[in-house]
Design an enzyme around this catalytic site. Sequence first.
Site, PDB file in Angstrom:
ATOM      1  CE  LYS A 282      20.394 -37.942  11.541  1.00 34.61           C
ATOM      2  NZ  LYS A 282      19.006 -38.256  11.719  1.00 34.61           N
TER       3      LYS A 282
ATOM      4  CD  GLU B  25      18.221 -37.585  19.593  1.00 32.40           C
ATOM      5  OE1 GLU B  25      17.056 -37.943  19.341  1.00 32.40           O
ATOM      6  OE2 GLU B  25      18.845 -36.773  18.911  1.00 32.40           O
TER       7      GLU B  25
ATOM      8  CG  HIS C 142      11.180 -43.572  12.327  1.00 28.44           C
ATOM      9  ND1 HIS C 142      10.536 -42.989  13.388  1.00 28.44           N
ATOM     10  CD2 HIS C 142      11.707 -44.721  12.791  1.00 28.44           C
ATOM     11  CE1 HIS C 142      10.668 -43.758  14.450  1.00 28.44           C
ATOM     12  NE2 HIS C 142      11.368 -44.825  14.111  1.00 28.44           N
TER      13      HIS C 142
ATOM     14  NE  ARG D  62      17.632 -33.738   1.805  1.00 32.37           N
ATOM     15  CZ  ARG D  62      16.476 -34.010   2.379  1.00 32.37           C
ATOM     16  NH1 ARG D  62      15.378 -33.415   1.975  1.00 32.37           N
ATOM     17  NH2 ARG D  62      16.385 -34.860   3.385  1.00 32.37           N
TER      18      ARG D  62
HETATM   19  P1  ADP Z   1      16.319 -39.583  10.040  1.00 32.88           P
HETATM   20  O1  ADP Z   1      17.392 -38.592   9.702  1.00 32.88           O
HETATM   21  O2  ADP Z   1      16.803 -41.005   9.986  1.00 32.88           O
HETATM   22  O3  ADP Z   1      15.047 -39.375   9.279  1.00 32.88           O
HETATM   23  P2  ADP Z   1      15.432 -38.131  12.419  1.00 32.88           P
HETATM   24  O4  ADP Z   1      16.373 -37.822  13.514  1.00 32.88           O
HETATM   25  O5  ADP Z   1      15.041 -37.027  11.489  1.00 32.88           O
HETATM   26  O6  ADP Z   1      16.008 -39.381  11.585  1.00 32.88           O
HETATM   27  O7  ADP Z   1      14.103 -38.764  13.014  1.00 32.88           O
HETATM   28  C1  ADP Z   1      13.081 -39.288  12.214  1.00 32.88           C
HETATM   29  C2  ADP Z   1      11.829 -39.497  13.036  1.00 32.88           C
HETATM   30  O8  ADP Z   1      12.065 -40.394  14.126  1.00 32.88           O
HETATM   31  C3  ADP Z   1      11.292 -38.242  13.701  1.00 32.88           C
HETATM   32  O9  ADP Z   1      10.466 -37.513  12.858  1.00 32.88           O
HETATM   33  C4  ADP Z   1      10.535 -38.827  14.883  1.00 32.88           C
HETATM   34  O10 ADP Z   1       9.295 -39.339  14.441  1.00 32.88           O
HETATM   35  C5  ADP Z   1      11.366 -40.017  15.299  1.00 32.88           C
HETATM   36  N1  ADP Z   1      12.334 -39.670  16.363  1.00 32.88           N
HETATM   37  C6  ADP Z   1      13.598 -39.215  16.187  1.00 32.88           C
HETATM   38  N2  ADP Z   1      14.210 -38.988  17.366  1.00 32.88           N
HETATM   39  C7  ADP Z   1      13.333 -39.284  18.327  1.00 32.88           C
HETATM   40  C8  ADP Z   1      13.365 -39.247  19.777  1.00 32.88           C
HETATM   41  N3  ADP Z   1      14.447 -38.863  20.450  1.00 32.88           N
HETATM   42  N4  ADP Z   1      12.245 -39.619  20.439  1.00 32.88           N
HETATM   43  C9  ADP Z   1      11.132 -40.033  19.777  1.00 32.88           C
HETATM   44  N5  ADP Z   1      11.038 -40.097  18.434  1.00 32.88           N
HETATM   45  C10 ADP Z   1      12.107 -39.731  17.693  1.00 32.88           C
END
Ligand code: ADP
Length: 495
Positions: free
Chosen positions: A123, A207, A242, A299
């Site tokens: 990431k 973040e 999530h 994917r």
């Molecule tokens: P993973 O790879 O673990 O699924 P992601 O980075 O894709 O993690 O994030 C999954 C979910 O978490 C997102 O769809 C969102 O709902 C929430 N999320 C991720 N980053 C943030 C952020 N910076 N602020 C608020 N919500 C977030």
Amino acid sequence: MTQSTKRTIQKILIANRGEISVRIQKTCQQLGIRTVAVYSEADQNANFVLMADEAVCIGAPEPSLSYLNQEEILKACRSTGADAVHPGYGFLSENASFAKGLADEGILFLGPKADSIDLMGDKIRSRDAMAKAGVPVVPGYSSDSNDVNAFLTEAKKIGFPVMIKATAGGGGKGMRKVDSEEEFIPSFESAVREATKAFGNGLVFLEKYIGNPRHIEFQIFGDSFGNVIHMHERDCSIQRRHQKVLEETPAPNFPAEWKEKMAEYAVLAGKSIGYLGAGTVEFILGEDGSFFFLEMNTRLQVEHPVTEMVTGLDLVELQIQIAEGKELPAPLLEPDGVPQNGHSMEVRVYAENPANQFLPSIGKIEWMKLPLSRGLRLDTGVETGSEVSIYYDPMIGKLIAHADDRETCRKKLLSALKKFVIFGPITNINFLQNILQEPDFIDGKVSTHFLNGKDHLIYQREDDKREALSLIFQLVQKPKVAKSIWEAIGNAFQV
Ligand code: ADP
């Protein structure tokens, strides 16, 4: 990117199980490509095994001993003479060493190049690469050491709330929202612990926390001629912890200007790394229309069917063509060349009990029935008599609807769910029905916080009835008699 040598794939080994193996095999059948299923001892009677032209047992039920066992899968490729592997999603689908191992043996991997998998699987590196390419990323901080004090200083600079995330993350694991300075150190430590346990890598990054956001992603496709296109967006904002629960396309209440900008960045993300095959660029969209790159999944996604429904394309077929070294079909390369007809929604039907913290409800599916009509699609790997095993994700299947407009699509999906009979495991069907009937959902007011504070959606008014019917089934023990009783009661209740 250079053009790769053209090859015609004769036999595909599917390094996966359940519904996605079935899904991939359907396309192979249509194209006259032979299929090889690999399976664990727990899956020997599963549909995806019986459906394949050939099947090879690759080990014990635990994923690490079978579906994640690269050596056994390579052996199965050699013994069956498969010339390509489709990894599906999960398991080895985003494992660069697996892709490399196949390439070393001259076997095609139906996915991107190993270095794209490597880059996007990290990431921090992917954020940096995207920022460099000019794609907006969430303001944040990363470091190659987990020095909690340095992180706390940066968190204060970013401003609370902040999000702590695992660099090797996935499935929301190792992710923590931190509201205040006081909570920071304990949250940081627990995120590191969770990430170490889940990924064997405890490195985390920070973040800015985006309040009440939406999750919007773009399906992209690249070929070996340097073309990268998008196939519109999917709104995956309805999430629980999530994890996606419902996905749809087009995204509701999503102005055309926002879409255009986001699509441009999705294509730029793919182009900047010479992306090959199917990928998904995920964005987080703030309430003010600001949006940021979240991650790229290298994917086929669980939710790919909604894209197939509105575009009329078969994404697995395109993956195969691209791996064979073909160019994306010319009409798709025209401006606005990817069709977008009507609206599609998908729900993930799970063997789990919402009333008991969504714990998996495993066991035998005594009876499963769903009458399908035009515009409805069920992607599943189980049927009456199948077992939902403790070893794997307890998803029963994905139910997908397609209609001319969102409201018709919503109603169609709702009415199909009402007719969906599953005896045996407890399912989340009522929970899904409740979401579809929630006023905010009907109005398209979705965000990743949609389910927060909506416990009434979990309470299942119809639970008692379903439970009573399960009991009848257990008492009668004769499927035919139980079915007539079910139908009689069903008619009385207008199910
Ligand atoms: P993973 O790879 O673990 O699924 P992601 O980075 O894709 O993690 O994030 C999954 C979910 O978490 C997102 O769809 C969102 O709902 C929430 N999320 C991720 N980053 C943030 C952020 N910076 N602020 C608020 N919500 C977030």
